[in-house]
Design a protein around this motif. Sequence first.
Motif, PDB file in Angstrom:
ATOM      1  N   GLY A 135      49.730  20.236  35.097  1.00  0.00           N
ATOM      2  CA  GLY A 135      49.850  18.890  34.544  1.00  0.00           C
ATOM      3  C   GLY A 135      50.450  17.906  35.523  1.00  0.00           C
ATOM      4  N   GLU A 136      51.450  18.333  36.307  1.00  0.00           N
ATOM      5  CA  GLU A 136      52.086  17.438  37.279  1.00  0.00           C
ATOM      6  C   GLU A 136      51.121  17.089  38.412  1.00  0.00           C
ATOM      7  OE1 GLU A 136      55.024  14.912  38.323  1.00  0.00           O
ATOM      8  OE2 GLU A 136      55.018  16.214  36.549  1.00  0.00           O
ATOM      9  N   TYR A 152      47.018  13.415  40.987  1.00  0.00           N
ATOM     10  CA  TYR A 152      45.590  13.227  41.267  1.00  0.00           C
ATOM     11  C   TYR A 152      45.090  11.904  40.701  1.00  0.00           C
ATOM     12  CZ  TYR A 152      40.533  13.916  40.771  1.00  0.00           C
ATOM     13  OH  TYR A 152      39.163  13.758  40.803  1.00  0.00           O
ATOM     14  N   ARG A 153      45.450  11.628  39.439  1.00  0.00           N
ATOM     15  CA  ARG A 153      44.984  10.400  38.797  1.00  0.00           C
ATOM     16  C   ARG A 153      45.590   9.165  39.447  1.00  0.00           C
ATOM     17  NH1 ARG A 153      45.862  13.550  34.110  1.00  0.00           N
ATOM     18  NH2 ARG A 153      47.770  12.388  33.663  1.00  0.00           N
ATOM     19  N   ARG A 154      46.853   9.268  39.848  1.00  0.00           N
ATOM     20  CA  ARG A 154      47.498   8.131  40.511  1.00  0.00           C
ATOM     21  C   ARG A 154      46.829   7.819  41.853  1.00  0.00           C
ATOM     22  NH1 ARG A 154      53.994   9.368  39.589  1.00  0.00           N
ATOM     23  NH2 ARG A 154      54.095   8.614  37.412  1.00  0.00           N
ATOM     24  N   LEU A 209      50.032   4.642  34.455  1.00  0.00           N
ATOM     25  CA  LEU A 209      50.489   5.921  34.993  1.00  0.00           C
ATOM     26  C   LEU A 209      51.847   5.840  35.686  1.00  0.00           C
ATOM     27  CD1 LEU A 209      47.142   7.140  36.637  1.00  0.00           C
ATOM     28  CD2 LEU A 209      48.030   7.777  34.395  1.00  0.00           C
ATOM     29  N   PHE A 210      52.419   4.621  35.779  1.00  0.00           N
ATOM     30  CA  PHE A 210      53.718   4.470  36.428  1.00  0.00           C
ATOM     31  C   PHE A 210      54.754   3.799  35.522  1.00  0.00           C
ATOM     32  CE2 PHE A 210      51.285   5.077  40.350  1.00  0.00           C
ATOM     33  CZ  PHE A 210      52.128   5.909  41.063  1.00  0.00           C
ATOM     34  N   GLY A 211      54.319   2.847  34.738  1.00  0.00           N
ATOM     35  CA  GLY A 211      55.250   2.063  33.948  1.00  0.00           C
ATOM     36  C   GLY A 211      55.712   0.841  34.714  1.00  0.00           C
ATOM     37  N   ALA A 231      54.914   9.971  49.161  1.00  0.00           N
ATOM     38  CA  ALA A 231      55.859  11.090  49.174  1.00  0.00           C
ATOM     39  C   ALA A 231      55.234  12.393  48.690  1.00  0.00           C
ATOM     40  CB  ALA A 231      57.076  10.750  48.310  1.00  0.00           C
ATOM     41  N   TYR A 232      54.006  12.338  48.167  1.00  0.00           N
ATOM     42  CA  TYR A 232      53.356  13.554  47.672  1.00  0.00           C
ATOM     43  C   TYR A 232      52.994  14.506  48.800  1.00  0.00           C
ATOM     44  CZ  TYR A 232      52.668  10.953  43.287  1.00  0.00           C
ATOM     45  OH  TYR A 232      52.850  10.235  42.125  1.00  0.00           O
ATOM     46  N   ASP A 233      52.753  13.965  50.007  1.00  0.00           N
ATOM     47  CA  ASP A 233      52.294  14.810  51.115  1.00  0.00           C
ATOM     48  C   ASP A 233      52.727  14.192  52.442  1.00  0.00           C
ATOM     49  OD1 ASP A 233      50.186  17.170  51.681  1.00  0.00           O
ATOM     50  OD2 ASP A 233      49.958  15.592  53.193  1.00  0.00           O
TER      51      ASP A 233
END
Length: 441
Positions: free
Chosen positions: A273-274, A279-281, A306-308, A321-323
């Motif tokens: 789920g995380e 992926y969607r972001r 997806l962020f608020g 920061a994901y990669d």
Amino acid sequence: MPTSNDMQKVLDIQDKNLIFKDDCVTYGVLKGRKVKYIDCTLSYTPAECEKCHAPNNDYSIYKNGTQSSRVTFPMSGIRPTYLRIRKQRFMCKAFGSSFTAKTPIVKEHCFISTFIKAKILTKSSEACSVKDIAKEANVSEATVQRTINQESKQYRPHYHTLPSHLSFDEFKYASGRMAFEYIDVQNGHILDILPTKHSRSVSNHFISHYSLEQREKVKTITVDMNASYVSFIPRLFPKAEIIIDRFHIVQLVNRSMNKTRVKIMNQFNTSNGEDQKKYRRLKHFWKKILKKETDLSYTKYQRYKLFGQRLESAIVSEMLAYDSELKATYDVYQQIIQAVGMNDYNQLSCILDRSDVSNLSSYMKTSLRTLRKHLPFIKNTFKYPYNNGKIEGINNKIKVLNRVAYGYRNFANYKNRIIIHFSLKASQREHAQKEVYSMVA
């Protein structure tokens, strides 16, 4: 009832020798279609014989019957319109032969009015297919193309000389074949179009049409990062500086950055789920990663899907920061577009000379190697103000012409259509500018 003068005004006919009588408009059927006929008579007193040029003295030239002809005319109303002209015939006593009265609205031995030909050329300057022009002008497609081919002769290149600054590019036409074109980069005038972009054909064209003395006068040539251009330009134009179009520099790294994002994004396409959220972001906010860092908002909070509630800059920072590979590639991407935007060659050279590229994506590494290969020419990009903007705009319009025509099988016809389209567009623009200047004066 309309008078002759009224009908001439309605039809925009300036020839006073055409006489329209009352009830000159009739209706009929031609080739299964309902049409409109406008009857008129063409007559005058000739000053001399058209064949022997003997003067008309003491009735040496006299009237000798009439000859009827049906002339295609621009549509008046909703029906195809034809002028039925009764042309006066004359007999010359001195030469012993006859000739027929002439009018500027139609050429000799022709049954298509000059109004129709003018309409064909006017429509050719627009993005219309030959079939649509033929339908609107009430003529065949062959007539439309023949008119375009005939008119394009006066706009064809004469190969007298070359401008100081050129621009090279290519475009795709029928069956995926590529055509080569070169223009004057300062005014955007098309100099010529070749049916192939192969180095040998292009080289033979310039060698056969322009002397070495003419080619040596060329100072700069703006191109994209096509390796074939760089290979033959120094040989053909010994004194010309090669300029790499800055748009293609930015486009190269932009595509590498986007491919890197897609690669990292697909790694998160799992059942977790995380990972799915990441992926969607990355998929939804791809434009923000490609956006110039200086154009991101650092002060205005806004609600994002997806962020608020976040800052725009914070969204980009969180996705990077994901990669680590994505972050390193992004940093190099931003540095390059900043250097190009600030016209800073030294900064770009330092970025390309960096030795630590192990953490970059393979796409960006390939782009950096390409830029290093073209670095001597990229230096001229920052030195001169020229770019491929005009020729890229021309190519976009050429593609529109090709699309509305569903392709051209005959390259000569396609080339003539392009030449007419841009030549008449330029003439119309210059005419409009003169009118504006006259009004201001």
